[in-house]
Design a protein around this motif. Structure first.
Motif, PDB file in Angstrom:
ATOM      1  N   TRP A 245       0.814  -1.221   0.000  1.00  0.00           N
ATOM      2  CA  TRP A 245       0.000   0.000   0.000  1.00  0.00           C
ATOM      3  C   TRP A 245       0.845   1.268   0.000  1.00  0.00           C
ATOM      4  CZ3 TRP A 245      -3.037  -2.580   4.483  1.00  0.00           C
ATOM      5  CH2 TRP A 245      -3.994  -3.456   3.945  1.00  0.00           C
ATOM      6  N   LEU A 246       1.944   1.252   0.733  1.00  0.00           N
ATOM      7  CA  LEU A 246       2.741   2.462   0.911  1.00  0.00           C
ATOM      8  C   LEU A 246       3.850   2.602  -0.126  1.00  0.00           C
ATOM      9  CD1 LEU A 246       3.147   2.300   4.810  1.00  0.00           C
ATOM     10  CD2 LEU A 246       1.532   3.701   3.516  1.00  0.00           C
ATOM     11  N   GLY A 247       4.205   1.501  -0.795  1.00  0.00           N
ATOM     12  CA  GLY A 247       5.294   1.562  -1.759  1.00  0.00           C
ATOM     13  C   GLY A 247       6.657   1.484  -1.122  1.00  0.00           C
ATOM     14  N   GLU A 248       6.714   1.271   0.167  1.00  0.00           N
ATOM     15  CA  GLU A 248       7.966   1.135   0.902  1.00  0.00           C
ATOM     16  C   GLU A 248       7.700   0.330   2.171  1.00  0.00           C
ATOM     17  OE1 GLU A 248       9.254   5.054   1.837  1.00  0.00           O
ATOM     18  OE2 GLU A 248       7.549   5.496   3.147  1.00  0.00           O
ATOM     19  N   PRO A 249       8.676  -0.409   2.668  1.00  0.00           N
ATOM     20  CA  PRO A 249       8.448  -1.230   3.862  1.00  0.00           C
ATOM     21  C   PRO A 249       8.409  -0.365   5.124  1.00  0.00           C
ATOM     22  CG  PRO A 249      10.722  -1.431   3.147  1.00  0.00           C
ATOM     23  CD  PRO A 249      10.019  -0.626   2.101  1.00  0.00           C
ATOM     24  N   PRO A 250       7.549  -0.697   6.057  1.00  0.00           N
ATOM     25  CA  PRO A 250       7.546   0.029   7.337  1.00  0.00           C
ATOM     26  C   PRO A 250       8.800  -0.307   8.136  1.00  0.00           C
ATOM     27  CG  PRO A 250       6.044  -1.824   7.438  1.00  0.00           C
ATOM     28  CD  PRO A 250       6.522  -1.753   6.017  1.00  0.00           C
ATOM     29  N   ILE A 251       9.197   0.628   8.994  1.00  0.00           N
ATOM     30  CA  ILE A 251      10.414   0.427   9.787  1.00  0.00           C
ATOM     31  C   ILE A 251      10.129   0.317  11.279  1.00  0.00           C
ATOM     32  CG2 ILE A 251      11.845   1.657   8.117  1.00  0.00           C
ATOM     33  CD1 ILE A 251      11.759   4.065  10.090  1.00  0.00           C
ATOM     34  N   ALA A 252       8.860   0.525  11.681  1.00  0.00           N
ATOM     35  CA  ALA A 252       8.511   0.546  13.106  1.00  0.00           C
ATOM     36  C   ALA A 252       7.361  -0.413  13.370  1.00  0.00           C
ATOM     37  CB  ALA A 252       8.141   1.961  13.548  1.00  0.00           C
ATOM     38  N   PHE A 253       7.377  -0.987  14.558  1.00  0.00           N
ATOM     39  CA  PHE A 253       6.387  -1.977  14.972  1.00  0.00           C
ATOM     40  C   PHE A 253       5.953  -1.668  16.395  1.00  0.00           C
ATOM     41  CE2 PHE A 253       5.356  -6.032  17.066  1.00  0.00           C
ATOM     42  CZ  PHE A 253       4.430  -6.572  16.182  1.00  0.00           C
TER      43      PHE A 253
ATOM     44  N   LEU B  35      11.137  -9.402  13.502  1.00  0.00           N
ATOM     45  CA  LEU B  35      11.325  -7.998  13.136  1.00  0.00           C
ATOM     46  C   LEU B  35      12.750  -7.741  12.653  1.00  0.00           C
ATOM     47  CD1 LEU B  35       9.414  -6.283  16.096  1.00  0.00           C
ATOM     48  CD2 LEU B  35       8.636  -6.492  13.731  1.00  0.00           C
ATOM     49  N   GLN B  36      13.722  -8.344  13.310  1.00  0.00           N
ATOM     50  CA  GLN B  36      15.111  -8.179  12.881  1.00  0.00           C
ATOM     51  C   GLN B  36      15.323  -8.768  11.494  1.00  0.00           C
ATOM     52  OE1 GLN B  36      17.056 -10.083  16.186  1.00  0.00           O
ATOM     53  NE2 GLN B  36      17.359  -8.157  17.301  1.00  0.00           N
ATOM     54  N   GLU B  37      14.693  -9.898  11.225  1.00  0.00           N
ATOM     55  CA  GLU B  37      14.830 -10.521   9.912  1.00  0.00           C
ATOM     56  C   GLU B  37      14.238  -9.648   8.820  1.00  0.00           C
ATOM     57  OE1 GLU B  37      12.958 -14.291  10.225  1.00  0.00           O
ATOM     58  OE2 GLU B  37      14.439 -15.132  11.624  1.00  0.00           O
ATOM     59  N   LEU B  38      13.155  -8.946   9.125  1.00  0.00           N
ATOM     60  CA  LEU B  38      12.477  -8.102   8.139  1.00  0.00           C
ATOM     61  C   LEU B  38      13.096  -6.711   8.024  1.00  0.00           C
ATOM     62  CD1 LEU B  38       8.756  -9.027   8.933  1.00  0.00           C
ATOM     63  CD2 LEU B  38      10.124  -9.773   6.961  1.00  0.00           C
TER      64      LEU B  38
ATOM     65  N   TYR C  62      13.279  -4.297  10.544  1.00  0.00           N
ATOM     66  CA  TYR C  62      12.671  -3.251  11.379  1.00  0.00           C
ATOM     67  C   TYR C  62      13.740  -2.631  12.271  1.00  0.00           C
ATOM     68  CZ  TYR C  62       7.897  -4.241   9.968  1.00  0.00           C
ATOM     69  OH  TYR C  62       6.744  -4.371   9.243  1.00  0.00           O
ATOM     70  N   ARG C  63      13.647  -1.325  12.450  1.00  0.00           N
ATOM     71  CA  ARG C  63      14.652  -0.600  13.228  1.00  0.00           C
ATOM     72  C   ARG C  63      14.137  -0.188  14.602  1.00  0.00           C
ATOM     73  NH1 ARG C  63      18.444   1.668  10.055  1.00  0.00           N
ATOM     74  NH2 ARG C  63      19.569   1.819  12.030  1.00  0.00           N
ATOM     75  N   LEU C  64      12.795  -0.019  14.725  1.00  0.00           N
ATOM     76  CA  LEU C  64      12.228   0.475  15.979  1.00  0.00           C
ATOM     77  C   LEU C  64      11.028  -0.386  16.372  1.00  0.00           C
ATOM     78  CD1 LEU C  64      12.196   4.304  15.142  1.00  0.00           C
ATOM     79  CD2 LEU C  64      13.938   3.062  16.435  1.00  0.00           C
TER      80      LEU C  64
ATOM     81  N   HIS D  42      17.648  -0.169  23.668  1.00  0.00           N
ATOM     82  CA  HIS D  42      17.095  -1.334  22.972  1.00  0.00           C
ATOM     83  C   HIS D  42      16.082  -0.811  21.948  1.00  0.00           C
ATOM     84  CE1 HIS D  42      19.008  -4.046  25.820  1.00  0.00           C
ATOM     85  NE2 HIS D  42      18.519  -3.313  26.790  1.00  0.00           N
ATOM     86  N   PRO D  43      16.513  -0.529  20.726  1.00  0.00           N
ATOM     87  CA  PRO D  43      15.627   0.128  19.756  1.00  0.00           C
ATOM     88  C   PRO D  43      14.345  -0.639  19.454  1.00  0.00           C
ATOM     89  CG  PRO D  43      17.905   0.214  19.018  1.00  0.00           C
ATOM     90  CD  PRO D  43      17.877  -0.686  20.208  1.00  0.00           C
ATOM     91  N   LEU D  44      14.323  -1.952  19.652  1.00  0.00           N
ATOM     92  CA  LEU D  44      13.107  -2.721  19.413  1.00  0.00           C
ATOM     93  C   LEU D  44      12.302  -2.926  20.682  1.00  0.00           C
ATOM     94  CD1 LEU D  44      14.372  -5.382  16.826  1.00  0.00           C
ATOM     95  CD2 LEU D  44      12.938  -3.380  16.401  1.00  0.00           C
ATOM     96  N   GLN D  45      12.660  -2.194  21.732  1.00  0.00           N
ATOM     97  CA  GLN D  45      11.919  -2.266  22.997  1.00  0.00           C
ATOM     98  C   GLN D  45      11.825  -0.873  23.616  1.00  0.00           C
ATOM     99  OE1 GLN D  45      13.235  -5.442  25.720  1.00  0.00           O
ATOM    100  NE2 GLN D  45      14.353  -6.372  24.018  1.00  0.00           N
ATOM    101  N   ILE D  46      11.273   0.089  22.894  1.00  0.00           N
ATOM    102  CA  ILE D  46      11.178   1.465  23.366  1.00  0.00           C
ATOM    103  C   ILE D  46       9.914   1.636  24.200  1.00  0.00           C
ATOM    104  CG2 ILE D  46      11.005   3.880  22.653  1.00  0.00           C
ATOM    105  CD1 ILE D  46      12.510   3.155  20.126  1.00  0.00           C
ATOM    106  N   SER D  47      10.062   2.195  25.376  1.00  0.00           N
ATOM    107  CA  SER D  47       8.933   2.371  26.288  1.00  0.00           C
ATOM    108  C   SER D  47       7.988   3.455  25.798  1.00  0.00           C
ATOM    109  CB  SER D  47       9.437   2.725  27.690  1.00  0.00           C
ATOM    110  OG  SER D  47      10.151   1.649  28.265  1.00  0.00           O
ATOM    111  N   ARG D  48       6.727   3.324  26.198  1.00  0.00           N
ATOM    112  CA  ARG D  48       5.719   4.341  25.879  1.00  0.00           C
ATOM    113  C   ARG D  48       4.835   4.606  27.099  1.00  0.00           C
ATOM    114  NH1 ARG D  48       2.447   2.975  20.527  1.00  0.00           N
ATOM    115  NH2 ARG D  48       2.333   0.926  21.500  1.00  0.00           N
ATOM    116  N   LEU D  49       4.244   5.796  27.102  1.00  0.00           N
ATOM    117  CA  LEU D  49       3.305   6.213  28.148  1.00  0.00           C
ATOM    118  C   LEU D  49       1.882   6.108  27.614  1.00  0.00           C
ATOM    119  CD1 LEU D  49       5.204   9.429  29.299  1.00  0.00           C
ATOM    120  CD2 LEU D  49       5.003   7.316  30.620  1.00  0.00           C
ATOM    121  N   GLN D  50       0.995   5.503  28.377  1.00  0.00           N
ATOM    122  CA  GLN D  50      -0.403   5.373  27.968  1.00  0.00           C
ATOM    123  C   GLN D  50      -1.152   6.660  28.309  1.00  0.00           C
ATOM    124  OE1 GLN D  50      -1.807   1.881  30.010  1.00  0.00           O
ATOM    125  NE2 GLN D  50      -0.011   0.695  29.410  1.00  0.00           N
ATOM    126  N   VAL D  51      -1.801   7.233  27.301  1.00  0.00           N
ATOM    127  CA  VAL D  51      -2.519   8.479  27.507  1.00  0.00           C
ATOM    128  C   VAL D  51      -3.768   8.457  26.616  1.00  0.00           C
ATOM    129  CG1 VAL D  51      -1.304   9.743  25.690  1.00  0.00           C
ATOM    130  CG2 VAL D  51      -2.221  10.992  27.658  1.00  0.00           C
TER     131      VAL D  51
END
Length: 436
Positions: A353-361, A376-379, A381-383, A398-407
């Motif tokens: 759909w986007l014409g390019e692979p996504p880099i974030a999951f 994700l590493q095989e595909l 993905y960077r983030l 740990h770029p594949l384990q970035i914390s987030r705040l629920q809001v």
């Protein structure tokens, strides 16, 4: 015999009068006798005050420098249970009028009067869990004496906000205005560049993200973000794109309230349905959903989802598109083959759909899964983003384990401040650990 004269007291306020001797007036700046009429009150000389209490430039660096803040003041595992009690705070602290209760402000505010030992989490709305009760709790935490300390520490951290759609566009706009004034909004590309170059993001960096990405991200969030020049990222469920199907958790709730039954679901109240479905192995969850659909009296209402064209419009408007699996299962309840299929299937669809692979999951339900990280590493993905309700380092370790705040878009401004500072998340972890 002559009367023996007693020795006068050294304190002028308590000196006994001597017959025949006229009392001299007290020196300027000294205390007068009971502050009587006609006698000057003690003069206040600002230059003689303790400078560590009033001069921010000479305050103890350990109290103001976020890089040197004592970790025991900020780690909920070591938080003194006497530290967050509103009984010690009153409805408003005496110096609250002088405290900028924004996210990070321009610098330390009245920090000399901040005593980290006066905050007690035990009785700040301890038993309240609903949205209104959480906002009420945020009211208390906003005025907690440790809030300036948490704000100072948060200036050196990365805050990634995890929304789920926008239901109150006015409140959401107010939150964005606060971010624009007090923080540094960054894009997904900026986070990737920081990881690639091993260079920390600017202080007070904030990344806005949306999980599941319903149409409100296009209709409400995008105009508000674009008007303020704030970038964002939306993580989409690929099998819903271009359909009118509701999210499976909304569908299950509706079906259960309209007569739906499943053999594996013997819960007495619909509120217990979703936790039980999430706790099932994924094949059992899918089978139970099918049984609910067959046995329910009514079908759930349709929910218009984003289309491939909408994804392009979001990307062109500054909202990056990320992978959130095909059907949003709980990956921890899936077998290895399902984990791989869920990630790769969504990856291929988004790339088309986007014409390019996504880099974030973004991990469904926010929990990290090591099997998913391998895929994700095989595909390439960077983030990867969690939903663990924590701040993270400005340079993610740990770029594949970035914390987030629920809001949420309905979150009050006061509670929003305590979430950004990290105080509200720390309090929630403290409550879960059951500190006495």
């Amino acid at each position: 015999m002559p009367q023996t004269q007693s020795t006068p007291s050294t304190s002028p306020a308590r000196a006994r009068p001597v017959p025949g001797v006229r009392a001299l007036p007290p020196p300027t700046g000294c205390a007068s006798d009971h502050h009587g009429a006609g006698r000057p009150r003690p003069a206040v000389e600002a230059k003689r005050f303790e400078s560590t209490r009033l001069d921010a430039k000479r305050l103890d660096a350990k109290r103001l420098d976020a890089k040197r803040l004592d970790a025991t003041l900020l780690d909920p595992r070591q938080l003194d249970p006497r530290q967050l009690d509103p009984r010690h705070l009153g409805t408003r602290p005496a110096n609250a009028g002088n405290v900028d209760v924004g996210y990070v402000g321009a610098g330390p505010v009245d920090a000399g009067n901040v005593d980290a030992g006066n905050v007690n989490a035990r009785s700040i709305d301890a038993m309240r869990t609903g949205p209104e009760q959480q906002d009420a709790r945020g009211e208390w935490l906003r005025f907690a004496p440790v809030q300036p300390l948490f704000r100072a520490r948060a200036a050196q951290r990365l805050a990634v906000l995890a929304y789920h759609g926008v239901t109150d566009h006015r409140s959401f706009g107010a939150q964005l205005d606060r971010l624009r004034r007090l923080a540094t909004p960054v894009s997904l590309e900026a986070v990737l560049q920081a990881v690639t170059e091993r260079r920390p993001l600017p202080p007070r960096s904030v990344l806005v993200t949306f999980d599941d990405a319903d149409r409100s991200v296009l209709t409400h969030a995008l105009p508000a973000l674009d008007a303020r020049g704030i970038p964002a990222t939306a993580f989409v469920i690929s099998e819903l794109i271009g359909t009118e199907r509701p999210f499976w958790w909304h569908e299950a709730d509706f079906l259960a309230r309209h007569g739906g039954r499943a053999r594996s679901l013997d819960c007495g109240h619909p509120s217990q349905l979703l936790p039980r479905l999430k706790a099932m192995p994924d094949p059992d969850r899918r089978r139970s959903l099918h049984e609910l659909r067959v046995s329910a009296d009514r079908r759930p209402p349709r929910q218009e989802q984003l289309t491939p064209a909408d994804l392009l419009a979001l990307r062109d408007g500054g909202v990056a598109i990320g992978n959130h699996t095909q059907g949003h299962p709980c990956l921890g309840r899936c077998d290895d083959a399902t984990v791989r299929t869920e990630i790769t299937g969504a990856h291929e669809a988004l790339t088309h759909w986007l014409g390019e692979p996504p880099i974030a999951f973004a991990y469904p339900d926010g929990g990290h899964d090591p099997r998913a990280e391998t895929v994700l590493q095989e595909l390439g993905y960077r983030l990867g983003f969690l939903s663990d309700h924590r701040l993270g380092p400005r340079l993610p370790t740990h770029p594949l384990q970035i914390s987030r705040l629920q809001v949420d878009s309905t979150t009050s401004t006061r509670r929003f401040d305590t979430i950004l500072s990290g105080l509200e998340p720390a309090y929630r972890r403290w409550r879960r650990q059951g500190v006495a």
